[in-house]
Scaffold this motif. Structure first.
Motif, PDB file in Angstrom:
ATOM      1  N   ARG A 106     -12.598   0.572  -8.213  1.00 50.00           N
ATOM      2  CA  ARG A 106     -13.761   1.453  -9.028  1.00 50.00           C
ATOM      3  C   ARG A 106     -13.271   2.685  -9.052  1.00 50.00           C
ATOM      4  NH1 ARG A 106     -18.732  -1.778  -6.805  1.00 50.00           N
ATOM      5  NH2 ARG A 106     -19.741   0.326  -6.551  1.00 50.00           N
ATOM      6  N   TRP A 107     -13.493   3.430 -10.323  1.00 46.47           N
ATOM      7  CA  TRP A 107     -13.297   4.800 -10.341  1.00 46.47           C
ATOM      8  C   TRP A 107     -13.686   5.642  -9.563  1.00 46.47           C
ATOM      9  CZ3 TRP A 107      -9.982   7.936 -12.337  1.00 46.47           C
ATOM     10  CH2 TRP A 107     -10.279   9.235 -12.706  1.00 46.47           C
ATOM     11  N   ALA A 108     -15.198   5.467  -9.025  1.00 47.20           N
ATOM     12  CA  ALA A 108     -15.843   6.430  -7.880  1.00 47.20           C
ATOM     13  C   ALA A 108     -14.879   6.589  -6.749  1.00 47.20           C
ATOM     14  CB  ALA A 108     -17.154   5.884  -7.462  1.00 47.20           C
ATOM     15  N   ASP A 109     -14.070   5.326  -6.324  1.00 46.66           N
ATOM     16  CA  ASP A 109     -13.388   5.299  -5.022  1.00 46.66           C
ATOM     17  C   ASP A 109     -12.139   5.894  -5.301  1.00 46.66           C
ATOM     18  OD1 ASP A 109     -15.038   3.978  -3.851  1.00 46.66           O
ATOM     19  OD2 ASP A 109     -14.235   1.742  -4.380  1.00 46.66           O
ATOM     20  N   VAL A 110     -11.563   6.378  -6.607  1.00 45.41           N
ATOM     21  CA  VAL A 110     -10.289   6.969  -6.538  1.00 45.41           C
ATOM     22  C   VAL A 110     -10.236   8.274  -7.573  1.00 45.41           C
ATOM     23  CG1 VAL A 110      -8.948   5.019  -6.442  1.00 45.41           C
ATOM     24  CG2 VAL A 110      -9.809   5.523  -8.688  1.00 45.41           C
ATOM     25  N   CYS A 111     -11.516   8.663  -7.723  1.00 45.96           N
ATOM     26  CA  CYS A 111     -11.536   9.792  -8.850  1.00 45.96           C
ATOM     27  C   CYS A 111     -10.836  11.405  -8.033  1.00 45.96           C
ATOM     28  CB  CYS A 111     -12.792  10.021  -9.590  1.00 45.96           C
ATOM     29  SG  CYS A 111     -14.340  10.264  -8.338  1.00 45.96           S
ATOM     30  N   ASP A 112     -11.046  11.371  -6.761  1.00 49.92           N
ATOM     31  CA  ASP A 112     -10.748  12.494  -6.042  1.00 49.92           C
ATOM     32  C   ASP A 112      -9.280  12.457  -5.522  1.00 49.92           C
ATOM     33  OD1 ASP A 112     -13.050  13.738  -6.469  1.00 49.92           O
ATOM     34  OD2 ASP A 112     -14.055  12.985  -4.774  1.00 49.92           O
ATOM     35  N   THR A 113      -8.694  11.660  -6.081  1.00 49.82           N
ATOM     36  CA  THR A 113      -7.126  11.083  -5.113  1.00 49.82           C
ATOM     37  C   THR A 113      -6.135  12.167  -5.599  1.00 49.82           C
ATOM     38  OG1 THR A 113      -7.639   8.730  -4.826  1.00 49.82           O
ATOM     39  CG2 THR A 113      -5.577   9.528  -5.136  1.00 49.82           C
ATOM     40  N   THR A 114      -5.543  12.362  -4.799  1.00 47.96           N
ATOM     41  CA  THR A 114      -3.984  13.495  -5.127  1.00 47.96           C
ATOM     42  C   THR A 114      -2.969  12.572  -4.293  1.00 47.96           C
ATOM     43  OG1 THR A 114      -4.468  15.079  -3.268  1.00 47.96           O
ATOM     44  CG2 THR A 114      -5.615  15.615  -5.457  1.00 47.96           C
ATOM     45  N   PRO A 115      -1.631  13.136  -4.669  1.00 51.98           N
ATOM     46  CA  PRO A 115      -0.735  12.656  -3.605  1.00 51.98           C
ATOM     47  C   PRO A 115      -0.786  13.076  -2.304  1.00 51.98           C
ATOM     48  CG  PRO A 115       0.018  13.437  -5.756  1.00 51.98           C
ATOM     49  CD  PRO A 115      -1.429  13.796  -5.776  1.00 51.98           C
ATOM     50  N   ASN A 116      -1.424  14.159  -2.073  1.00 49.70           N
ATOM     51  CA  ASN A 116      -1.668  14.682  -0.746  1.00 49.70           C
ATOM     52  C   ASN A 116      -2.825  14.201   0.010  1.00 49.70           C
ATOM     53  OD1 ASN A 116       0.625  16.257  -0.842  1.00 49.70           O
ATOM     54  ND2 ASN A 116      -0.414  18.145  -1.519  1.00 49.70           N
ATOM     55  N   HIS A 117      -3.634  13.678  -0.835  1.00 49.21           N
ATOM     56  CA  HIS A 117      -5.127  13.029  -0.220  1.00 49.21           C
ATOM     57  C   HIS A 117      -5.110  11.672  -0.819  1.00 49.21           C
ATOM     58  CE1 HIS A 117      -6.414  16.696   1.678  1.00 49.21           C
ATOM     59  NE2 HIS A 117      -5.908  17.224   0.709  1.00 49.21           N
ATOM     60  N   PRO A 118      -4.349  10.541  -0.732  1.00 49.78           N
ATOM     61  CA  PRO A 118      -4.635   9.374  -1.098  1.00 49.78           C
ATOM     62  C   PRO A 118      -5.912   8.606  -0.704  1.00 49.78           C
ATOM     63  CG  PRO A 118      -2.723   9.235   0.493  1.00 49.78           C
ATOM     64  CD  PRO A 118      -3.057  10.668   0.558  1.00 49.78           C
ATOM     65  N   ALA A 119      -6.412   7.610  -1.565  1.00 48.17           N
ATOM     66  CA  ALA A 119      -7.472   7.020  -1.213  1.00 48.17           C
ATOM     67  C   ALA A 119      -6.919   5.536  -0.578  1.00 48.17           C
ATOM     68  CB  ALA A 119      -8.361   6.649  -2.503  1.00 48.17           C
ATOM     69  N   SER A 120      -7.704   5.185   0.624  1.00 53.11           N
ATOM     70  CA  SER A 120      -7.206   3.979   1.101  1.00 53.11           C
ATOM     71  C   SER A 120      -8.316   2.907   0.840  1.00 53.11           C
ATOM     72  CB  SER A 120      -7.287   4.085   2.783  1.00 53.11           C
ATOM     73  OG  SER A 120      -7.003   3.027   3.244  1.00 53.11           O
ATOM     74  N   LEU A 121      -7.954   1.945   0.234  1.00 55.04           N
ATOM     75  CA  LEU A 121      -8.885   0.818  -0.036  1.00 55.04           C
ATOM     76  C   LEU A 121      -8.662  -0.512   0.533  1.00 55.04           C
ATOM     77  CD1 LEU A 121      -8.902   1.487  -4.050  1.00 55.04           C
ATOM     78  CD2 LEU A 121     -10.318   2.474  -2.340  1.00 55.04           C
ATOM     79  N   THR A 122      -9.570  -1.275   0.800  1.00 55.20           N
ATOM     80  CA  THR A 122      -9.406  -2.431   1.162  1.00 55.20           C
ATOM     81  C   THR A 122      -9.068  -3.826   0.269  1.00 55.20           C
ATOM     82  OG1 THR A 122     -11.073  -2.004   2.691  1.00 55.20           O
ATOM     83  CG2 THR A 122     -10.171  -4.365   2.873  1.00 55.20           C
ATOM     84  N   LEU A 123      -7.739  -4.381   0.706  1.00 54.70           N
ATOM     85  CA  LEU A 123      -7.393  -5.332  -0.552  1.00 54.70           C
ATOM     86  C   LEU A 123      -8.255  -6.648  -0.290  1.00 54.70           C
ATOM     87  CD1 LEU A 123      -5.465  -5.419  -2.745  1.00 54.70           C
ATOM     88  CD2 LEU A 123      -3.695  -6.356  -0.990  1.00 54.70           C
ATOM     89  N   ILE A 124      -9.031  -7.148  -1.151  1.00 56.86           N
ATOM     90  CA  ILE A 124      -9.802  -8.345  -0.852  1.00 56.86           C
ATOM     91  C   ILE A 124      -9.453  -9.452  -1.583  1.00 56.86           C
ATOM     92  CG2 ILE A 124     -11.781  -6.926  -0.135  1.00 56.86           C
ATOM     93  CD1 ILE A 124     -12.872  -7.645  -3.108  1.00 56.86           C
ATOM     94  N   GLY A 125      -8.295  -9.597  -2.454  1.00 55.20           N
ATOM     95  CA  GLY A 125      -7.884 -10.715  -3.102  1.00 55.20           C
ATOM     96  C   GLY A 125      -7.172 -10.375  -4.438  1.00 55.20           C
ATOM     97  N   GLU A 126      -6.864 -11.178  -5.068  1.00 53.46           N
ATOM     98  CA  GLU A 126      -5.927 -11.251  -6.376  1.00 53.46           C
ATOM     99  C   GLU A 126      -6.585 -11.743  -7.531  1.00 53.46           C
ATOM    100  OE1 GLU A 126      -1.982 -12.808  -5.707  1.00 53.46           O
ATOM    101  OE2 GLU A 126      -1.524 -12.081  -7.435  1.00 53.46           O
ATOM    102  N   SER A 127      -6.088 -11.192  -8.717  1.00 51.95           N
ATOM    103  CA  SER A 127      -6.390 -11.800 -10.037  1.00 51.95           C
ATOM    104  C   SER A 127      -5.276 -12.025 -10.817  1.00 51.95           C
ATOM    105  CB  SER A 127      -7.442 -10.782 -10.802  1.00 51.95           C
ATOM    106  OG  SER A 127      -7.726 -11.489 -12.092  1.00 51.95           O
ATOM    107  N   ARG A 128      -4.757 -13.253 -10.915  1.00 52.78           N
ATOM    108  CA  ARG A 128      -3.460 -13.303 -11.607  1.00 52.78           C
ATOM    109  C   ARG A 128      -3.765 -13.855 -13.062  1.00 52.78           C
ATOM    110  NH1 ARG A 128      -0.424 -17.227  -7.670  1.00 52.78           N
ATOM    111  NH2 ARG A 128       0.936 -17.685  -9.294  1.00 52.78           N
ATOM    112  N   ALA A 129      -2.700 -13.829 -13.795  1.00 53.07           N
ATOM    113  CA  ALA A 129      -2.848 -14.448 -15.247  1.00 53.07           C
ATOM    114  C   ALA A 129      -3.132 -15.895 -15.040  1.00 53.07           C
ATOM    115  CB  ALA A 129      -1.622 -13.998 -16.093  1.00 53.07           C
TER     116      ALA A 129
END
Ligand code: AMP
Ligand code: MG
Length: 401
Positions: free
Chosen positions: A57-80
């Motif tokens: 979700r953009w809202a979770d990553v919009c403030d991200t910089t290399p010095n301040h990475p966003a940490s997100l919880t991986l909840i699954g996978e979408s494959r082709a």
């Protein structure tokens, strides 16, 4: 005798309507669409990822910089071919492959290169904009958009597009069929013993090749002597959109093609055109069948084929009536010394500036096949016309591919 323009007008007035047929896509390669094709569905059909990465979700990553990475919880996978069934919530991410369906809740894809997995979390070090690397449903085209126009040739890309939108049968113009009849008592098949007074038949193989190159289907091919009855019988047996005869259309006592055509119910449309080569050209029609009586001289036969028959074949398979042409400059003076419009064979080359340049074939005789192999096309000059060095002129190319 009629002019070239009058002959063309008569021919165009007599073009039968091309036949439309439904054709399985695999068999439609090289054919021309008989109808416009509209999109039955949008493309892409579903919103998907343009990259291997993580759906977030953009809202979770919009403030991200290399010095301040966003940490997100991986909840699954979408494959082709195997989408993620859940929804991406705040602070969550789903591993995603290129082309895989974007899961509900996600609006942005972060490519693998801008992430690092750490256990059940993924660290996002860069995010550029909302919706990055997302391919939205319908962004290429919407339902009902015009995709391919009537008259389009179906080659690999067109076939792929049709397959992609689920169209496995298309309406195309039916192939144009040709029956070839070579006349002349002096002719023998090339390769067999030839007596001093005989001629090897070169028109049959030449016209066969020309028919195939033009995209038509050759249904039958026969060689007959200059005999009135044999000619009448052979024309009567030929069934095709176009009957192509060579030889036997001049004023000689042993020229029977015109009478034989008319004995079979063909209506003459013209005979003899003010042109060189190919003056004796004969055209007749019976219902939807067009019969050409091409002169026997191989060069005349080829020139009449390329100027009159080829555009007709094109029109019957769904192309506009016309020729491949270009403008070119004469390298040297070219003069038409004869009293008829002259289809002069020319070599076409390109100079370093990419201009087309033409030179006249050295030999121009109607009986000289070397005038064809030494040329790439022809120009049409009026009686007495001089084309000066450097002057621009319309050139007709032999190349129909
Ligand atoms: P015609 O139009 O029948 O009077 O033939 C004109 C000239 O073309 C004659 O010299 C013929 O021998 C020659 N010719 C006619 N048919 C062919 C052919 N199929 N192959 C080669 N030369 C031909
Ligand atoms: Mg003859």
């Amino acid at each position: 005798m009629i002019s070239i323009a009058e002959a063309l007008a008569i021919l165009k007035d007599n073009i039968p309507d091309p036949t439309k047929v439904a054709c399985p896509l695999e068999q439609a390669l090289g054919r021309y669409l008989a109808e416009d094709v509209h999109a039955p569905e949008p493309s892409p059909r579903f919103t998907n990822s343009a990259m291997d990465g993580y759906a977030v979700r953009w809202a979770d990553v919009c403030d991200t910089t290399p010095n301040h990475p966003a940490s997100l919880t991986l909840i699954g996978e979408s494959r082709a071919g195997a989408p993620f069934a859940g929804t991406v919530g705040a602070g969550q991410a789903v591993l995603i492959s290129t082309g895989a369906m974007l899961p509900a809740g996600a609006d942005t894809v972060i490519r693998v290169e801008d992430t690092e997995e750490a256990g059940r979390n993924v660290m996002v070090s860069a995010a550029k904009r909302l919706g990055q690397d997302v391919r939205h449903r319908g962004e290429e085209f919407a339902s009902n958009d015009l995709l391919l126009r009537k008259g389009t040739r179906i080659a690999a890309p067109q076939a792929a597009l049709l397959a992609a939108i689920g169209i496995d049968q298309v309406m195309v113009f039916a192939p144009c069929t040709v029956a070839l009849l070579v006349t002349g008592s002096e002719l023998v098949a090339s390769g067999s013993v030839v007596a001093d007074h005989q001629i090897r038949d070169s028109n049959m193989i030449m016209l066969r090749a020309a028919v195939q190159e033009s995209g038509a289907t050759l249904l039958s091919c026969a060689r007959i002597t200059d005999d009135r009855q044999a000619t009448t019988t052979a024309i009567g047996q030929a069934t095709a959109d176009i009957i192509l005869c060579t030889g036997g259309v001049s004023v000689g006592r042993h020229d029977h093609v015109k009478e034989a055509a008319e004995a079979n119910g063909f209506t003459p449309l013209f005979w003899q055109i003010r042109q060189k080569p190919g003056k004796p050209l004969y055209l007749a029609r019976k219902g939807k069948t067009i019969l050409f009586g091409l002169p026997g001289n191989p060069v005349s036969a080829f020139m009449c084929f390329t100027y009159y028959v080829r555009p007709l074949i094109g029109a019957l398979i769904g192309l506009p009536f016309g020729w491949p042409t270009m403008f070119a400059k004469a390298v040297e003076e070219i003069v038409n010394k004869v009293s008829r419009p002259n289809m002069l064979r020319v070599r076409i080359a390109q100079n370093p500036d990419n201009d087309h340049m033409i030179t006249s074939a050295k030999r121009q005789g109607s009986h000289m096949l070397t005038s064809l192999v030494d040329s790439d096309g022809y120009i049409i000059l009026e009686p007495g016309q001089t084309l000066h060095a450097g002057e621009r002129v319309l050139v007709y190319s032999y190349d129909f591919r």
